[in-house]
Design an enzyme around this catalytic site. Structure first.
Site, PDB file in Angstrom:
ATOM      1  N   LYS A  11       0.092  -1.032   0.173  1.00 26.90           N
ATOM      2  CA  LYS A  11       0.125  -0.060  -0.277  1.00 26.90           C
ATOM      3  C   LYS A  11       0.632   1.326  -0.042  1.00 26.90           C
ATOM      4  CE  LYS A  11      -4.281  -1.967   2.262  1.00 26.90           C
ATOM      5  NZ  LYS A  11      -4.644  -1.862   3.730  1.00 26.90           N
ATOM      6  N   PHE A  59     -15.691   4.287   7.188  1.00 27.97           N
ATOM      7  CA  PHE A  59     -14.150   4.239   7.069  1.00 27.97           C
ATOM      8  C   PHE A  59     -13.744   4.606   5.513  1.00 27.97           C
ATOM      9  CE2 PHE A  59     -14.425   0.040   8.351  1.00 27.97           C
ATOM     10  CZ  PHE A  59     -13.648  -0.900   6.953  1.00 27.97           C
ATOM     11  N   ARG A  87      -2.407 -14.330   4.503  1.00 29.84           N
ATOM     12  CA  ARG A  87      -3.641 -13.105   5.299  1.00 29.84           C
ATOM     13  C   ARG A  87      -2.185 -13.709   7.548  1.00 29.84           C
ATOM     14  NH1 ARG A  87      -7.749  -9.979   4.552  1.00 29.84           N
ATOM     15  NH2 ARG A  87      -8.171 -10.435   6.460  1.00 29.84           N
ATOM     16  N   THR A  93      -5.430  -6.772  10.303  1.00 33.60           N
ATOM     17  CA  THR A  93      -5.433  -5.084   9.999  1.00 33.60           C
ATOM     18  C   THR A  93      -4.780  -4.585  10.780  1.00 33.60           C
ATOM     19  OG1 THR A  93      -7.691  -6.673   9.705  1.00 33.60           O
ATOM     20  CG2 THR A  93      -8.163  -4.135   8.629  1.00 33.60           C
ATOM     21  N   ARG A 104       2.393  -7.058   8.999  1.00 29.90           N
ATOM     22  CA  ARG A 104       1.820  -5.495   9.968  1.00 29.90           C
ATOM     23  C   ARG A 104       2.326  -4.641  10.599  1.00 29.90           C
ATOM     24  NH1 ARG A 104      -3.987  -6.662   7.236  1.00 29.90           N
ATOM     25  NH2 ARG A 104      -4.052  -6.305   5.383  1.00 29.90           N
ATOM     26  N   ASN A 114      -2.502   0.321   6.874  1.00 29.92           N
ATOM     27  CA  ASN A 114      -1.359  -0.826   6.891  1.00 29.92           C
ATOM     28  C   ASN A 114      -0.570  -1.997   6.545  1.00 29.92           C
ATOM     29  OD1 ASN A 114      -3.788  -1.972   5.755  1.00 29.92           O
ATOM     30  ND2 ASN A 114      -4.745  -3.218   7.219  1.00 29.92           N
TER      31      ASN A 114
HETATM   32  P1  ATP Z   1      -7.421  -5.672   3.812  1.00 29.80           P
HETATM   33  O1  ATP Z   1      -8.627  -5.601   2.824  1.00 29.80           O
HETATM   34  O2  ATP Z   1      -6.599  -4.476   2.957  1.00 29.80           O
HETATM   35  O3  ATP Z   1      -6.436  -6.910   3.019  1.00 29.80           O
HETATM   36  P2  ATP Z   1      -8.199  -7.078   5.897  1.00 29.80           P
HETATM   37  O4  ATP Z   1      -8.522  -7.765   4.613  1.00 29.80           O
HETATM   38  O5  ATP Z   1      -7.467  -7.080   7.005  1.00 29.80           O
HETATM   39  O6  ATP Z   1      -7.257  -5.584   4.846  1.00 29.80           O
HETATM   40  P3  ATP Z   1     -10.470  -4.838   5.495  1.00 29.80           P
HETATM   41  O7  ATP Z   1     -11.528  -5.291   7.193  1.00 29.80           O
HETATM   42  O8  ATP Z   1     -10.951  -5.573   4.961  1.00 29.80           O
HETATM   43  O9  ATP Z   1      -9.478  -6.024   6.347  1.00 29.80           O
HETATM   44  O10 ATP Z   1     -10.392  -3.524   5.480  1.00 29.80           O
HETATM   45  C1  ATP Z   1     -10.022  -3.403   4.755  1.00 29.80           C
HETATM   46  C2  ATP Z   1      -9.367  -2.108   5.045  1.00 29.80           C
HETATM   47  O11 ATP Z   1      -9.974  -1.098   4.936  1.00 29.80           O
HETATM   48  C3  ATP Z   1      -7.802  -2.643   6.056  1.00 29.80           C
HETATM   49  O12 ATP Z   1      -6.900  -2.898   5.501  1.00 29.80           O
HETATM   50  C4  ATP Z   1      -7.717  -0.670   5.757  1.00 29.80           C
HETATM   51  O13 ATP Z   1      -6.790  -0.459   5.524  1.00 29.80           O
HETATM   52  C5  ATP Z   1      -8.768  -0.035   6.140  1.00 29.80           C
HETATM   53  N1  ATP Z   1      -9.414  -0.351   7.683  1.00 29.80           N
HETATM   54  C6  ATP Z   1     -10.692  -1.415   7.850  1.00 29.80           C
HETATM   55  N2  ATP Z   1     -11.112  -1.328   8.991  1.00 29.80           N
HETATM   56  C7  ATP Z   1     -10.879   0.311   9.841  1.00 29.80           C
HETATM   57  C8  ATP Z   1     -11.324   1.017  10.715  1.00 29.80           C
HETATM   58  N3  ATP Z   1     -11.933   0.910  11.102  1.00 29.80           N
HETATM   59  N4  ATP Z   1     -10.993   2.589  10.439  1.00 29.80           N
HETATM   60  C9  ATP Z   1     -10.093   2.567   9.075  1.00 29.80           C
HETATM   61  N5  ATP Z   1      -9.608   1.978   8.150  1.00 29.80           N
HETATM   62  C10 ATP Z   1      -9.490   0.960   8.381  1.00 29.80           C
HETATM   63 MG    MG Z   2      -9.960  -7.139   3.667  1.00 31.85          MG
END
Ligand code: ATP
Ligand code: MG
Length: 139
Positions: A11, A59, A87, A93, A104, A114
């Site tokens: 990212k 968000f 993962r 996350t 991360r 992240n």
């Molecule tokens: P990714 O899809 O990027 O691999 P993830 O699967 O761990 O991350 P998701 O729930 O899919 O998490 O959320 C997608 C992205 O949205 C996160 O990686 C983060 O950048 C952002 N995000 C998620 N939760 C929050 C939050 N509470 N506040 C701000 N940003 C968030």
């Molecule tokens: Mg995701």
């Protein structure tokens, strides 16, 4: 696409902080083979579509703004059990909750910024991989 593939993005925060090389090193050291890769930047439309499942989340605006704020590295990775193992390699996350040694934990600063993306299912890995790459770009 094979079920032993996942999709990742390094990212904009990690790119800006100079961590591309270190993150690719962690990924390949963990046994993932890079079968497609590009250095690119998401447009507003790209980011809104890519993260469309989060459209209703509070968000979403912040996420789209961040993901379009700079260049990224997009890649398709191959390994047995790729989605789950990747993962585990990237960690939770929120980097504050991520296990020691995860990408991360090592390279991310906040839940919003992240460092890396990892697909959450085989189905999404295939969708996300073909969002970024044509068949001719996958080796
Ligand atoms: P990714 O899809 O990027 O691999 P993830 O699967 O761990 O991350 P998701 O729930 O899919 O998490 O959320 C997608 C992205 O949205 C996160 O990686 C983060 O950048 C952002 N995000 C998620 N939760 C929050 C939050 N509470 N506040 C701000 N940003 C968030
Ligand atoms: Mg995701």
């Amino acid at each position: 696409m094979s079920t032993n593939r996942t999709f990742t993005m390094i990212k904009p925060d990690a790119v800006k902080n100079g961590h591309i090389g270190a993150i690719l090193e962690k990924i390949t050291a963990a046994g993932f083979k890079i079968v497609a890769m590009k250095y690119t930047q998401l447009s507003l439309r790209d980011a809104q579509e890519f993260y469309g499942v989060h459209r209703e989340r509070p968000f979403f605006g912040e996420l789209v703004e961040f993901m379009t704020s700079g260049t990224i590295v997009a890649a398709i990775l191959e390994k047995e059990n790729a989605v789950e193992d990747f993962r585990a390699l990237i960690g939770a996350t929120n980097p504050a909750d991520a296990a020691e040694g995860t990408i991360r934990k090592m390279f991310a600063n906040s839940i919003g910024e992240n460092a890396v993306h990892g697909s959450d299912s085989d189905e999404n890995a295939a969708i996300e991989g073909s969002f970024h790459f044509s068949g001719r770009e996958i080796y």
